[in-house]
Design an enzyme around this catalytic site. Sequence first.
Site, PDB file in Angstrom:
ATOM      1  N   LYS A  53      10.154   5.535  21.859  1.00  0.00           N
ATOM      2  CA  LYS A  53      11.144   4.849  22.811  1.00  0.00           C
ATOM      3  C   LYS A  53      12.732   4.762  22.089  1.00  0.00           C
ATOM      4  O   LYS A  53      13.732   5.118  22.714  1.00  0.00           O
ATOM      5  CB  LYS A  53      10.916   3.365  22.984  1.00  0.00           C
ATOM      6  CG  LYS A  53       9.657   3.005  23.955  1.00  0.00           C
ATOM      7  CD  LYS A  53       9.609   1.834  24.484  1.00  0.00           C
ATOM      8  CE  LYS A  53       9.310   0.753  23.191  1.00  0.00           C
ATOM      9  NZ  LYS A  53       8.104   0.770  22.252  1.00  0.00           N
TER      10      LYS A  53
ATOM     11  N   ARG B  63       8.354  -7.315  27.451  1.00  0.00           N
ATOM     12  CA  ARG B  63       7.217  -7.156  26.843  1.00  0.00           C
ATOM     13  C   ARG B  63       6.171  -7.923  27.541  1.00  0.00           C
ATOM     14  O   ARG B  63       4.892  -7.897  27.063  1.00  0.00           O
ATOM     15  CB  ARG B  63       7.103  -7.245  25.425  1.00  0.00           C
ATOM     16  CG  ARG B  63       7.418  -6.076  24.596  1.00  0.00           C
ATOM     17  CD  ARG B  63       7.619  -6.367  23.220  1.00  0.00           C
ATOM     18  NE  ARG B  63       7.313  -5.360  22.141  1.00  0.00           N
ATOM     19  CZ  ARG B  63       8.227  -4.806  21.213  1.00  0.00           C
ATOM     20  NH1 ARG B  63       9.492  -4.834  21.702  1.00  0.00           N
ATOM     21  NH2 ARG B  63       7.775  -3.998  20.523  1.00  0.00           N
TER      22      ARG B  63
ATOM     23  N   ARG C 263       7.205   6.718  10.045  1.00  0.00           N
ATOM     24  CA  ARG C 263       8.767   6.428  10.472  1.00  0.00           C
ATOM     25  C   ARG C 263       9.512   6.045   9.433  1.00  0.00           C
ATOM     26  O   ARG C 263       9.338   5.187   8.401  1.00  0.00           O
ATOM     27  CB  ARG C 263       8.748   5.549  11.627  1.00  0.00           C
ATOM     28  CG  ARG C 263       9.944   4.868  11.958  1.00  0.00           C
ATOM     29  CD  ARG C 263       9.796   4.278  13.301  1.00  0.00           C
ATOM     30  NE  ARG C 263       8.980   3.092  13.376  1.00  0.00           N
ATOM     31  CZ  ARG C 263       9.007   2.111  14.475  1.00  0.00           C
ATOM     32  NH1 ARG C 263       9.721   2.784  15.654  1.00  0.00           N
ATOM     33  NH2 ARG C 263       8.384   1.173  14.249  1.00  0.00           N
TER      34      ARG C 263
ATOM     35  N   ARG D 116       9.850   0.237   7.728  1.00  0.00           N
ATOM     36  CA  ARG D 116       9.662  -1.080   8.211  1.00  0.00           C
ATOM     37  C   ARG D 116       8.515  -2.112   7.718  1.00  0.00           C
ATOM     38  O   ARG D 116       7.514  -1.190   7.591  1.00  0.00           O
ATOM     39  CB  ARG D 116       9.688  -1.111   9.747  1.00  0.00           C
ATOM     40  CG  ARG D 116      11.203  -1.304  10.544  1.00  0.00           C
ATOM     41  CD  ARG D 116      11.157  -0.712  11.934  1.00  0.00           C
ATOM     42  NE  ARG D 116      10.205  -1.452  12.886  1.00  0.00           N
ATOM     43  CZ  ARG D 116      10.125  -1.535  14.219  1.00  0.00           C
ATOM     44  NH1 ARG D 116      10.900  -0.812  14.820  1.00  0.00           N
ATOM     45  NH2 ARG D 116       9.141  -2.333  14.567  1.00  0.00           N
TER      46      ARG D 116
ATOM     47  N   ARG E 218      -0.285  -4.739  16.584  1.00  0.00           N
ATOM     48  CA  ARG E 218       0.985  -4.337  17.518  1.00  0.00           C
ATOM     49  C   ARG E 218       0.314  -3.663  18.748  1.00  0.00           C
ATOM     50  O   ARG E 218       0.524  -3.766  19.786  1.00  0.00           O
ATOM     51  CB  ARG E 218       2.046  -3.571  16.956  1.00  0.00           C
ATOM     52  CG  ARG E 218       2.736  -4.429  15.885  1.00  0.00           C
ATOM     53  CD  ARG E 218       3.764  -3.612  14.907  1.00  0.00           C
ATOM     54  NE  ARG E 218       4.701  -2.865  15.636  1.00  0.00           N
ATOM     55  CZ  ARG E 218       5.361  -2.007  15.006  1.00  0.00           C
ATOM     56  NH1 ARG E 218       5.156  -1.393  13.927  1.00  0.00           N
ATOM     57  NH2 ARG E 218       6.236  -1.297  15.785  1.00  0.00           N
TER      58      ARG E 218
HETATM   59  P1  AMP Z   1      10.474  -3.355  18.131  1.00  0.00           P
HETATM   60  O1  AMP Z   1      11.372  -2.847  17.324  1.00  0.00           O
HETATM   61  O2  AMP Z   1      10.518  -3.011  19.443  1.00  0.00           O
HETATM   62  O3  AMP Z   1       9.018  -2.554  17.761  1.00  0.00           O
HETATM   63  O4  AMP Z   1      10.249  -4.631  17.806  1.00  0.00           O
HETATM   64  C1  AMP Z   1       9.711  -5.011  16.640  1.00  0.00           C
HETATM   65  C2  AMP Z   1       9.002  -6.646  16.781  1.00  0.00           C
HETATM   66  O5  AMP Z   1      10.164  -7.609  17.348  1.00  0.00           O
HETATM   67  C3  AMP Z   1       7.959  -6.949  17.736  1.00  0.00           C
HETATM   68  O6  AMP Z   1       6.888  -6.520  16.965  1.00  0.00           O
HETATM   69  C4  AMP Z   1       8.254  -8.325  18.181  1.00  0.00           C
HETATM   70  O7  AMP Z   1       7.678  -9.111  17.003  1.00  0.00           O
HETATM   71  C5  AMP Z   1       9.595  -8.423  18.309  1.00  0.00           C
HETATM   72  N1  AMP Z   1      10.059  -8.245  19.682  1.00  0.00           N
HETATM   73  C6  AMP Z   1      10.921  -7.410  19.812  1.00  0.00           C
HETATM   74  N2  AMP Z   1      11.013  -7.339  21.561  1.00  0.00           N
HETATM   75  C7  AMP Z   1      10.370  -8.323  21.743  1.00  0.00           C
HETATM   76  C8  AMP Z   1      10.186  -8.881  22.970  1.00  0.00           C
HETATM   77  N3  AMP Z   1      10.598  -8.460  24.102  1.00  0.00           N
HETATM   78  N4  AMP Z   1       9.302  -9.960  23.157  1.00  0.00           N
HETATM   79  C9  AMP Z   1       8.795 -10.344  22.013  1.00  0.00           C
HETATM   80  N5  AMP Z   1       8.911 -10.018  20.833  1.00  0.00           N
HETATM   81  C10 AMP Z   1       9.507  -9.117  20.742  1.00  0.00           C
END
Ligand code: AMP
Length: 212
Positions: free
Chosen positions: A13, A88, A123, A156, A167
């Site tokens: 994404k 989400r 990554r 990360r 996840r």
């Molecule tokens: P990402 O970088 O999109 O993989 O997000 C990393 C982490 O941020 C996720 O595993 C969640 O803990 C938190 N997070 C990001 N976006 C959301 C969302 N829309 N709702 C809830 N938690 C989020």
Amino acid sequence: MKLILLGPPGSGKGTQAAFIRDRFQIPVISTGDIIRAQLKSGSEEGLKLKSYIDQGELVPDDLVIRIVEDRLAQPDCQNGFILDGFPRTVAQAQALEAMGTKVDAVIDIALPDEIIVDRLSGRRVCPSCGASYHTTVIPSANGTHCDRCGSELVQRNDDTPAVIRNRLAVYGESTAPLTAYYRAEGKVIPISSEGSVEDVKAAIFGALEALQ
Ligand code: AMP
């Protein structure tokens, strides 16, 4: 153009969002990036979020919804935006609608779990500008530093096998139902992420140009 990028962690994404940003001149709103920036700032709110992220759990809806509402009110979002990692949950999708935001399309990127684990383990991200690389698939020019801003790349904390598995489970349970939610509105563009980065980009651009 108001777009949502849906897809499991590791489906590409962020990489594709950057291509769309450059081609259509609209900002990427990544809730993950915004939350990580809050963490780095050391704010009290940021610290509360750390344990959710480190365990691969979602942070509470009300918090993320507030973040997105503030961000969408900025002037650069007036001509459109790409939401990467939001909504989400169905509650977040409903909140987006309640803000009066009508999205034009939902790009739903699919990828089998075993490929995801490999992609996320390799990554590497730029802690300064958020650019994303992969040790073998999309390495940066010198392998260690960001091509865009020169910062040293990092892995990360949540890209470790146990957290990746959680996840994916959280995605299946809370986020995957959004495909059916948006399909009912006729907005879903399904994209397979199994091909090369360029193949996926071409498929997305083809669909978006048809939409325009
Ligand atoms: P990402 O970088 O999109 O993989 O997000 C990393 C982490 O941020 C996720 O595993 C969640 O803990 C938190 N997070 C990001 N976006 C959301 C969302 N829309 N709702 C809830 N938690 C989020």
